[in-house]
Design a protein around this motif. Structure first.
Motif, mmCIF file in Angstrom:
data_model
loop_
_atom_site.group_PDB
_atom_site.id
_atom_site.type_symbol
_atom_site.label_atom_id
_atom_site.label_comp_id
_atom_site.label_asym_id
_atom_site.label_seq_id
_atom_site.Cartn_x
_atom_site.Cartn_y
_atom_site.Cartn_z
ATOM 1 N N LEU A 189 -2.632 -0.624 -2.068
ATOM 2 C CA LEU A 189 -3.425 -1.689 -1.439
ATOM 3 C C LEU A 189 -4.125 -1.185 -0.184
ATOM 4 O O LEU A 189 -5.273 -1.556 0.090
ATOM 5 C CB LEU A 189 -2.526 -2.880 -1.088
ATOM 6 C CG LEU A 189 -1.935 -3.652 -2.271
ATOM 7 C CD1 LEU A 189 -0.913 -4.664 -1.787
ATOM 8 C CD2 LEU A 189 -3.032 -4.347 -3.064
ATOM 9 N N ALA A 190 -3.436 -0.349 0.579
ATOM 10 C CA ALA A 190 -4.045 0.194 1.793
ATOM 11 C C ALA A 190 -5.244 1.085 1.438
ATOM 12 O O ALA A 190 -6.294 1.018 2.087
ATOM 13 C CB ALA A 190 -3.012 0.990 2.593
ATOM 14 N N CYS A 191 -5.104 1.883 0.396
ATOM 15 C CA CYS A 191 -6.232 2.713 -0.046
ATOM 16 C C CYS A 191 -7.382 1.840 -0.515
ATOM 17 O O CYS A 191 -8.553 2.100 -0.213
ATOM 18 C CB CYS A 191 -5.805 3.643 -1.192
ATOM 19 S SG CYS A 191 -4.703 4.958 -0.701
ATOM 20 N N HIS A 192 -7.037 0.796 -1.265
ATOM 21 C CA HIS A 192 -8.061 -0.116 -1.772
ATOM 22 C C HIS A 192 -8.826 -0.767 -0.619
ATOM 23 O O HIS A 192 -10.052 -0.860 -0.635
ATOM 24 C CB HIS A 192 -7.371 -1.180 -2.627
ATOM 25 C CG HIS A 192 -8.299 -2.191 -3.218
ATOM 26 N ND1 HIS A 192 -9.210 -1.876 -4.209
ATOM 27 C CD2 HIS A 192 -8.456 -3.513 -2.971
ATOM 28 C CE1 HIS A 192 -9.881 -2.963 -4.539
ATOM 29 N NE2 HIS A 192 -9.455 -3.969 -3.805
ATOM 30 N N ALA A 193 -8.083 -1.193 0.412
ATOM 31 C CA ALA A 193 -8.721 -1.831 1.565
ATOM 32 C C ALA A 193 -9.627 -0.844 2.312
ATOM 33 O O ALA A 193 -10.623 -1.239 2.918
ATOM 34 C CB ALA A 193 -7.664 -2.382 2.522
ATOM 35 N N SER A 194 -9.269 0.426 2.258
ATOM 36 C CA SER A 194 -10.055 1.452 2.941
ATOM 37 C C SER A 194 -11.204 1.966 2.093
ATOM 38 O O SER A 194 -11.991 2.787 2.567
ATOM 39 C CB SER A 194 -9.169 2.642 3.317
ATOM 40 O OG SER A 194 -8.108 2.227 4.126
ATOM 41 N N GLY A 195 -11.267 1.530 0.838
ATOM 42 C CA GLY A 195 -12.329 2.009 -0.047
ATOM 43 C C GLY A 195 -12.110 3.431 -0.519
ATOM 44 O O GLY A 195 -13.058 4.121 -0.892
ATOM 45 N N LYS A 196 -10.848 3.874 -0.490
ATOM 46 C CA LYS A 196 -10.567 5.246 -0.898
ATOM 47 C C LYS A 196 -9.778 5.236 -2.199
ATOM 48 O O LYS A 196 -8.989 4.328 -2.447
ATOM 49 C CB LYS A 196 -9.709 5.944 0.162
ATOM 50 C CG LYS A 196 -10.370 6.103 1.512
ATOM 51 C CD LYS A 196 -9.394 6.739 2.498
ATOM 52 C CE LYS A 196 -10.046 6.932 3.836
ATOM 53 N NZ LYS A 196 -9.107 7.486 4.826
ATOM 54 N N PRO A 197 -9.963 6.267 -3.036
ATOM 55 C CA PRO A 197 -9.126 6.341 -4.238
ATOM 56 C C PRO A 197 -7.691 6.705 -3.850
ATOM 57 O O PRO A 197 -7.445 7.260 -2.777
ATOM 58 C CB PRO A 197 -9.774 7.462 -5.056
ATOM 59 C CG PRO A 197 -10.501 8.297 -4.067
ATOM 60 C CD PRO A 197 -10.918 7.375 -2.956
ATOM 61 N N ILE A 198 -6.777 6.381 -4.731
ATOM 62 C CA ILE A 198 -5.364 6.724 -4.522
ATOM 63 C C ILE A 198 -5.171 8.109 -5.114
ATOM 64 O O ILE A 198 -5.316 8.302 -6.325
ATOM 65 C CB ILE A 198 -4.460 5.711 -5.246
ATOM 66 C CG1 ILE A 198 -4.816 4.290 -4.793
ATOM 67 C CG2 ILE A 198 -2.987 6.009 -5.011
ATOM 68 C CD1 ILE A 198 -4.550 3.236 -5.847
ATOM 69 N N LYS A 199 -4.852 9.063 -4.288
ATOM 70 C CA LYS A 199 -4.750 10.447 -4.757
ATOM 71 C C LYS A 199 -3.293 10.817 -4.992
ATOM 72 O O LYS A 199 -2.404 10.448 -4.213
ATOM 73 C CB LYS A 199 -5.357 11.400 -3.732
ATOM 74 C CG LYS A 199 -6.857 11.236 -3.559
ATOM 75 C CD LYS A 199 -7.406 12.276 -2.595
ATOM 76 C CE LYS A 199 -8.888 12.103 -2.407
ATOM 77 N NZ LYS A 199 -9.449 13.050 -1.431
ATOM 78 N N ARG A 200 -3.092 11.584 -6.035
ATOM 79 C CA ARG A 200 -1.733 11.978 -6.402
ATOM 80 C C ARG A 200 -1.040 12.735 -5.264
ATOM 81 O O ARG A 200 0.124 12.471 -4.964
ATOM 82 C CB ARG A 200 -1.771 12.832 -7.674
ATOM 83 C CG ARG A 200 -0.400 13.239 -8.187
ATOM 84 C CD ARG A 200 -0.513 14.067 -9.459
ATOM 85 N NE ARG A 200 -0.765 13.241 -10.622
ATOM 86 C CZ ARG A 200 0.190 12.667 -11.363
ATOM 87 N NH1 ARG A 200 1.465 12.820 -11.038
ATOM 88 N NH2 ARG A 200 -0.118 11.938 -12.408
ATOM 89 N N GLU A 201 -1.773 13.673 -4.637
ATOM 90 C CA GLU A 201 -1.113 14.463 -3.592
ATOM 91 C C GLU A 201 -0.730 13.596 -2.397
ATOM 92 O O GLU A 201 0.297 13.814 -1.753
ATOM 93 C CB GLU A 201 -2.003 15.629 -3.133
ATOM 94 C CG GLU A 201 -3.309 15.239 -2.477
ATOM 95 C CD GLU A 201 -4.484 15.280 -3.427
ATOM 96 O OE1 GLU A 201 -4.261 15.045 -4.632
ATOM 97 O OE2 GLU A 201 -5.613 15.525 -2.968
ATOM 98 N N ASN A 202 -1.534 12.568 -2.107
ATOM 99 C CA ASN A 202 -1.199 11.671 -0.999
ATOM 100 C C ASN A 202 -0.039 10.754 -1.356
ATOM 101 O O ASN A 202 0.774 10.393 -0.491
ATOM 102 C CB ASN A 202 -2.418 10.831 -0.604
ATOM 103 C CG ASN A 202 -3.514 11.664 0.026
ATOM 104 O OD1 ASN A 202 -3.267 12.785 0.461
ATOM 105 N ND2 ASN A 202 -4.716 11.133 0.066
ATOM 106 N N LEU A 203 0.046 10.386 -2.634
ATOM 107 C CA LEU A 203 1.187 9.586 -3.078
ATOM 108 C C LEU A 203 2.473 10.341 -2.839
ATOM 109 O O LEU A 203 3.477 9.784 -2.368
ATOM 110 C CB LEU A 203 1.070 9.281 -4.576
ATOM 111 C CG LEU A 203 0.283 8.046 -5.001
ATOM 112 C CD1 LEU A 203 0.347 7.897 -6.514
ATOM 113 C CD2 LEU A 203 0.817 6.806 -4.319
ATOM 114 N N LYS A 204 2.420 11.621 -3.158
ATOM 115 C CA LYS A 204 3.615 12.452 -2.984
ATOM 116 C C LYS A 204 3.988 12.544 -1.504
ATOM 117 O O LYS A 204 5.154 12.464 -1.129
ATOM 118 C CB LYS A 204 3.332 13.846 -3.543
ATOM 119 C CG LYS A 204 4.598 14.645 -3.822
ATOM 120 C CD LYS A 204 4.357 15.792 -4.764
ATOM 121 C CE LYS A 204 5.608 16.655 -4.867
ATOM 122 N NZ LYS A 204 6.809 15.892 -5.225
#
Lengths: 291, 272
Positions: B20-35
């Motif tokens: 949701l935070a990525c969505h609010a920022s207009g950024k894709p959700i990246k696998r490396e950031n998830l990790k």
């Protein structure tokens, strides 16, 4: 309220999506969204949307989200936002701002909130100067044009605002709604609450008897209710010559004691190191001999 | 719920919060950031179940789901076996169309202008068998007139008339570059086997020599624009057919859809 409460999951998802897209919205806009979502007649009574708010907050609490509001201090219009309540690395990890922009935002928010004359505002010139000043922890500075663009961006995102005359930078509705814990923990001495509605007051009048503040909107309500005579809701003394604070006003200086402790952040990432301490200072108002 | 399940549920919830935070920022959700931000030392074998649980929570509470952004290779071939594992996701609404229309989600004027412009440009590529030469697209966009919020950033925006030919060319290229950076367009170089006619069959195979290239006009020779990853997630063929019908003032009949499908290079079905 003729809601289809037996089919709330779908409608609640719609409302939550609407809240997320709208970011900061008035209560009137919220009611219209509820009306569209549930296909009902618009209700005028504030209490009727309370069940909707409580239901959303109940399901959103697991995700550290909450619907919160603040009142516009001049118009009385209530603004709402679905805000993050847990400023951890998960929510701050996806901030839309760069590190440099965050530093600038933090500088401006703190600068506005701790403005020494208690007006909770900075002139545009002062805001630009503050934001472009070289910060010892950040390499490089922004140009004036970049800073102006950044301030506009912060205003568009609701963190800051400019007063109607455009000469001052003040806190936006989003800052007042979302940064409550940030202000409470790190800048408690700078907080003023309206003695009528108990919400944060960054503009208004102050009773010089008890040093309690009243919003402009709340003051007008009080005066209207008592034949244009303004009585302090805290000490019940008549306020003869109200002392105003806010953008462009004479102001009432803050008196700040020494504070040591952590400053918690928020979803946009204004966290400070845990051992931040604020120096003791006592701001003298050279033109005020009342003390 | 045992402790392991509780930990998994907390991790899935954190995953939702991060998405949701990525969505609010207009950024894709990246696998490396998830990790980095959410999964930490979670064993890789647990990632899929956590993603599935996060999608359940997103769907139940927000009417959203994480959909993988196709990689650039995926935009150029329909061979599913060649697709690498997803490394980026975006959130997509799961609400039915009529509900979304009732919602009237708030958009700024700039957002509306950008979305309308993107849809129009993508429709031009769509009816050109999904590929348009650089020069052709620049010409289309010049005639269309890109929105000022793309062609000129807010802090420099003034009343411009684009009187100069060079200015119009520059504005068109800037707007196309913007759509490419946002992921709506991909600029690709086609191999010799893929040149000329772009039939449905060749569309799937012509990409073998295609590569994602920089978005400047020095590489225009032999270059084509096609739909980018974001376009493939946000726009479906049937929606595009309906958009074209609405934009041209025509009825979106089955015959119309068939006609558009021929231009697209593939049949458009109701499930798309």
């Amino acid at each position: 309220m003729a809601m289809a409460m037996d089919d709330t999951a779908h409608e609640q998802q719609m409302l939550v999506q609407w809240c997320m897209a709208a970011q900061v919205f008035t209560e009137s806009e919220f009611r219209q969204a509820i009306q569209r979502t549930y296909c009902t007649e618009e209700e005028e009574d504030t209490e009727e949307i309370q069940p909707v708010i409580e239901q959303i907050n109940s399901s959103m609490s697991a995700f550290s989200l909450e619907l919160r509001s603040c009142m516009d201090q001049t118009s009385g219009i209530r603004n709402w936002a679905l805000v993050n309540t847990n400023a951890d690395t998960i929510s701050t990890g996806a901030t839309p701002y760069t590190a440099s922009e965050l530093v600038t935002l933090k500088t401006l928010v703190e600068g506005v909130f701790t403005e020494k004359m208690g007006n909770y505002s900075l002139s545009l010139h002062e805001a630009l100067r503050m934001a472009t000043k070289r910060n010892g922890t950040v390499a490089g500075t922004l140009t004036r044009a970049e800073t102006e663009s950044l301030i506009r961006k912060f205003c568009a995102d609701g963190w800051l605002a400019t007063d109607p005359d455009g000469g001052y930078v003040v806190l936006g509705a989003r800052s007042i709604i979302e940064l409550q814990s940030f202000f409470n923990v790190g800048f408690a001495d700078y907080i003023r609450l309206c003695s009528l509605c108990k919400e944060m007051a960054t503009s208004g009048i102050m009773c010089m008897e008890c040093m309690e503040a009243v919003h402009p909107y709340c003051a007008n309500r009080l005066a209207s209710a008592s034949g244009n005579q303004l009585t302090c809701p805290a000490c019940n003394k008549h306020i003869e010559q109200p002392r105003k604070f806010g953008p462009g006003e004479r102001g009432i200086p803050h008196i700040v004691e020494s504070v040591a402790g952590s400053v918690r952040g928020d979803s946009v990432g204004l966290d400070e190191p845990a051992t931040q301490s604020i120096k003791k200072l006592r701001i003298e108002d050279s033109s005020d001999d009342e003390e | 719920m045992d402790e392991e399940s509780q930990v998994s549920e907390r991790t899935a919830t954190d995953l939702v919060r991060y998405a949701l935070a990525c969505h609010a920022s207009g950024k894709p959700i990246k696998r490396e950031n998830l990790k980095t931000h959410v999964l930490g030392n979670t064993p890789t074998r647990n990632t899929r179940p956590l993603l599935d649980r996060a999608n359940e929570l997103l769907s139940q509470n927000f009417g959203l789901r994480m959909v993988p952004l196709p990689s650039h290779e995926k935009t150029l071939t329909n061979n599913a076996k060649a697709q690498p594992a997803a490394t980026k996701w975006v959130l997509q609404s799961t609400l039915p169309n009529d509900a979304r229309q009732r919602l009237e989600l708030a958009q700024t004027e700039d957002q509306q202008a950008i979305l309308g412009f993107a849809a129009t440009v993508l429709s031009l590529v769509f009816v050109s068998n999904m590929s348009v030469s650089v020069d052709q697209l620049v010409l289309y966009v010049r005639k269309l007139g890109p929105p000022q919020c793309i062609a000129a950033p807010a802090d420099t925006r003034e009343a411009t008339s684009y009187a100069s030919d060079a200015q119009m060319e520059s504005a068109a290229r800037e707007a196309i570059g913007y759509l490419t950076r946002q992921g709506y367009l991909d600029k690709v170089k086609l191999g010799a086997s893929g040149g000329g006619e772009h039939s449905a069959e060749t569309q799937a195979t012509q990409a073998t020599q295609a590569t994602q290239l920089p978005t400047d006009d020095r590489h225009d020779e032999g270059m084509m624009y096609t739909w980018g990853p974001k376009a493939r997630v946000e726009f479906q063929p049937l929606d595009m057919a309906r958009f074209i019908a609405a934009a041209t003032g025509q009825e979106c009949t089955d015959e119309f859809i068939k006609t558009i499908g021929r231009a697209y290079g593939s049949n458009i079905t109701a499930s798309q």
